[in-house]
Design an enzyme around this catalytic site. Structure first.
Site, mmCIF file in Angstrom:
data_model
loop_
_atom_site.group_PDB
_atom_site.id
_atom_site.type_symbol
_atom_site.label_atom_id
_atom_site.label_comp_id
_atom_site.label_asym_id
_atom_site.label_seq_id
_atom_site.Cartn_x
_atom_site.Cartn_y
_atom_site.Cartn_z
ATOM 1 N N TYR A 311 0.873 -1.189 0.000
ATOM 2 C CA TYR A 311 0.000 0.000 0.000
ATOM 3 C C TYR A 311 0.909 1.238 0.000
ATOM 4 O O TYR A 311 0.818 2.088 0.879
ATOM 5 C CB TYR A 311 -0.923 0.024 1.231
ATOM 6 C CG TYR A 311 -1.639 -1.277 1.517
ATOM 7 C CD1 TYR A 311 -2.923 -1.500 0.993
ATOM 8 C CD2 TYR A 311 -1.044 -2.282 2.281
ATOM 9 C CE1 TYR A 311 -3.582 -2.698 1.253
ATOM 10 C CE2 TYR A 311 -1.697 -3.473 2.537
ATOM 11 C CZ TYR A 311 -2.962 -3.681 2.030
ATOM 12 O OH TYR A 311 -3.609 -4.864 2.293
ATOM 13 N N CYS A 408 -4.271 4.190 9.904
ATOM 14 C CA CYS A 408 -5.051 5.379 10.265
ATOM 15 C C CYS A 408 -6.361 4.975 10.917
ATOM 16 O O CYS A 408 -7.259 5.793 11.082
ATOM 17 C CB CYS A 408 -5.289 6.258 9.047
ATOM 18 S SG CYS A 408 -6.114 5.393 7.722
HETATM 19 N N1 SAH Z 1 2.266 4.585 2.363
HETATM 20 C C1 SAH Z 1 1.726 5.654 1.551
HETATM 21 C C2 SAH Z 1 0.237 5.474 1.195
HETATM 22 C C3 SAH Z 1 -0.700 5.040 2.285
HETATM 23 S S1 SAH Z 1 -2.421 5.265 1.953
HETATM 24 C C4 SAH Z 1 1.961 6.995 2.195
HETATM 25 O O1 SAH Z 1 2.312 7.087 3.368
HETATM 26 O O2 SAH Z 1 1.823 8.010 1.504
HETATM 27 C C5 SAH Z 1 -2.923 3.711 1.386
HETATM 28 C C6 SAH Z 1 -2.617 3.443 -0.064
HETATM 29 O O3 SAH Z 1 -3.097 2.116 -0.347
HETATM 30 C C7 SAH Z 1 -3.292 4.352 -1.082
HETATM 31 O O4 SAH Z 1 -2.318 4.839 -1.954
HETATM 32 C C8 SAH Z 1 -4.272 3.426 -1.818
HETATM 33 O O5 SAH Z 1 -4.426 3.763 -3.168
HETATM 34 C C9 SAH Z 1 -3.616 2.083 -1.667
HETATM 35 N N2 SAH Z 1 -4.467 0.877 -1.713
HETATM 36 C C10 SAH Z 1 -5.755 0.738 -1.361
HETATM 37 N N3 SAH Z 1 -6.138 -0.537 -1.454
HETATM 38 C C11 SAH Z 1 -5.051 -1.246 -1.884
HETATM 39 C C12 SAH Z 1 -4.815 -2.632 -2.164
HETATM 40 N N4 SAH Z 1 -5.777 -3.543 -2.012
HETATM 41 N N5 SAH Z 1 -3.591 -2.994 -2.555
HETATM 42 C C13 SAH Z 1 -2.590 -2.072 -2.700
HETATM 43 N N6 SAH Z 1 -2.768 -0.760 -2.467
HETATM 44 C C14 SAH Z 1 -3.980 -0.343 -2.050
#
Ligand code: SAH
Length: 466
Positions: A311, A408
């Protein structure tokens, strides 16, 4: 007790959404805007079997922990739930909330939850805001925030959590719409053009991004709007986002450039990032730095480790870790975010990172099954709903020495930590970081260590990976 009853209550606790909780004859009532320590008059709104909801009618004796909230619409607006609580108490409340959830949902008996990392200046911290457009009773174009749990706009162009530039941007857009006769979108009829505006500011660079979400493919007079907006210092990017669906989701998939770049840049610590309107980027840059520094220290890197960052968004954590790791692999589901992530790796001259586009719960099991990938450290930072079971099961099978879980939502964090601990990990500590002062929200970062001699129950493994 029944609906519309008037009661006098002492508030003794706080709910997960920041509501005050008081008991009437042992029956708990949740009351928005009431704070622990208050004695209040409340009207019963709704009762369920074991609890109910009430409305704060009058504060009879204010709690000693109350403070004068600086925002005039803090009660009507749905954004800040606990602005009237002193910041010190906000931090105490958040720590307690996390601890309680780890005990109640996670089944931990005495989890180590460190004191919350709070802010020195807990206002004007947000680098991003999304304002809806609508009309007031007189038919004038207004913008602001939705009142809690409704789609009624409380006019407010200068939210005290956001940057001061928001006001000028919003007024410029509203004036432009009035002059050009451009209607705001109406949810009920599906008519009207302008739905929302997304504004982002790079705190380190001063760059401003404006992305207008429209119910159509074009904005009449867009060039004129660009002329006006680009008079604002810092303006870097004006885009349109097309969203013609009848949905609560703010952004659509299609982006149309109007003027300037289609992204802004920002930096956190020594790492530079480019950020597109469709990519996720943490909203509180000051606290994000502390969050990422904690992630880096929890990862315990010596320079040789293989790290998976699930993610990963635009690669923020991946690149932070890549400075100290052997190799980092990021996984993210939004295509624009992966594009940003790859650009960001280049921008920072980091060659030991690689990004996969896809769902963590699909990419990780697939890579494990087909390519036998391994990890010394896995970092996860999922959205509020937490990690998918298939993702957690693969992480357990891979058995990295450390798992760093950034979250979060403390309820889904507690749920997932329980699964990981049943799979052979030990929860060492949880560091709450206050990314969202004045609201009930709290970010957490948890460190899990693999227990070498703890027997991992077979049920923790999905048969597909055995
Ligand atoms: N670590 C990063 C983003 C965290 S937010 C930071 O700190 O900026 C969570 C992220 O997970 C988002 O970018 C969203 O698009 C992504 N996401 C949501 N569901 C997901 C999934 N099933 N697999 C991979 N990424 C996912």
């Amino acid at each position: 007790m029944k609906k519309n009853d008037l009661l006098t209550l002492k508030i003794e606790g706080m709910g997960n959404e920041g509501e005050g909780i008081g008991k009437a004859d042992g029956f708990p009532l949740f009351i928005k805007d009431a704070l622990p320590g208050d004695v209040i008059r409340a009207k019963v709104l709704k009762t369920k079997k074991t609890y109910g909801y009430g409305r704060l009618m009058e504060i009879v004796t204010p709690s000693p922990d109350r403070t004068e909230p600086p925002c005039p619409v803090h009660r009507a607006c749905g954004g800040c739930q606990i602005q009237a609580l002193s910041y010190e108490k906000q931090l105490e409340y958040k720590r307690e909330k996390v601890r309680n959830q780890l005990i109640r949902i996670g089944g931990f008996s005495d989890p180590e939850v460190l004191p919350v990392l709070g802010m020195e200046e807990p206002f004007r911290y947000r680098n991003k805001a999304q304002f809806p457009f609508g009309r007031d009773r007189e038919g004038r174009i207004v913008t602001g925030f939705y009142a809690g749990r409704t789609h009624h706009i409380v006019p407010n162009a200068d939210c005290l959590l956001g940057v001061p530039e928001n006001r000028r941007i919003l007024e410029t857009i509203a004036d432009f719409m009035e002059k050009e006769g451009i209607a705001p979108y109406e949810e009920a009829s599906g008519e009207g053009l302008v739905r929302h505006v997304l504004i982002r500011k790079g705190f380190a660079t001063g760059e401003l991004m404006v992305c207008l979400v429209i119910n159509g493919e074009a904005l009449p007079g867009a060039d004129g709007l660009a002329d006006l907006l680009f008079q604002i210092p810092g303006m870097t990017s004006l885009t349109l986002n097309v969203n013609t669906k009848n949905t609560n989701v703010i952004l659509g998939d299609k982006l149309i450039p109007v003027r300037g770049r289609t992204y802004i840049t920002d930096s956190i610590g020594d790492v530079y990032y480019r950020i597109s309107p469709l990519s996720f980027y943490q909203v509180n840059p000051v606290q994000t730095k502390r969050l990422y520094e904690t992630a880096l220290s929890y990862a315990g890197l010596s320079g040789t480790e293989v790290v998976w960052d699930l993610y990963c968004g635009i690669g923020t954590i991946s690149l932070f870790l890549a400075q100290k790791a052997g190799r980092v692999y990021g996984v993210e589901v939004v295509p624009q975010a992966v594009e940003d992530a790859r650009e960001n790796a280049k921008l920072n001259g980091l060659e030991n990172v690689e990004f996969y586009l896809g769902k963590a719960e699909e990419v990780l099991p697939e890579q494990y099954r087909e390519n036998g990938i391994r990890a010394d450290v896995i970092v996860v930072d999922p959205p509020r709903k937490g990690c998918d079971r298939a993702c957690l099961d693969t992480m357990i099978s891979m058995g990295p020495k450390r798992i760093v879980y950034v979250s979060c939502d403390s309820a889904t964090l507690a749920r997932d930590l329980k699964i990981l601990c049943e799979g052979g990990y030990e929860l060492r500590k949880v560091q709450p970081v206050d990314m969202f002062p004045q609201t009930a929200g709290i970010e957490n970062i948890a460190l899990l260590i693999h227990c070498d001699n703890k027997k991992i129950p077979a049920s923790s493994f999905s048969t597909a990976y055995n």
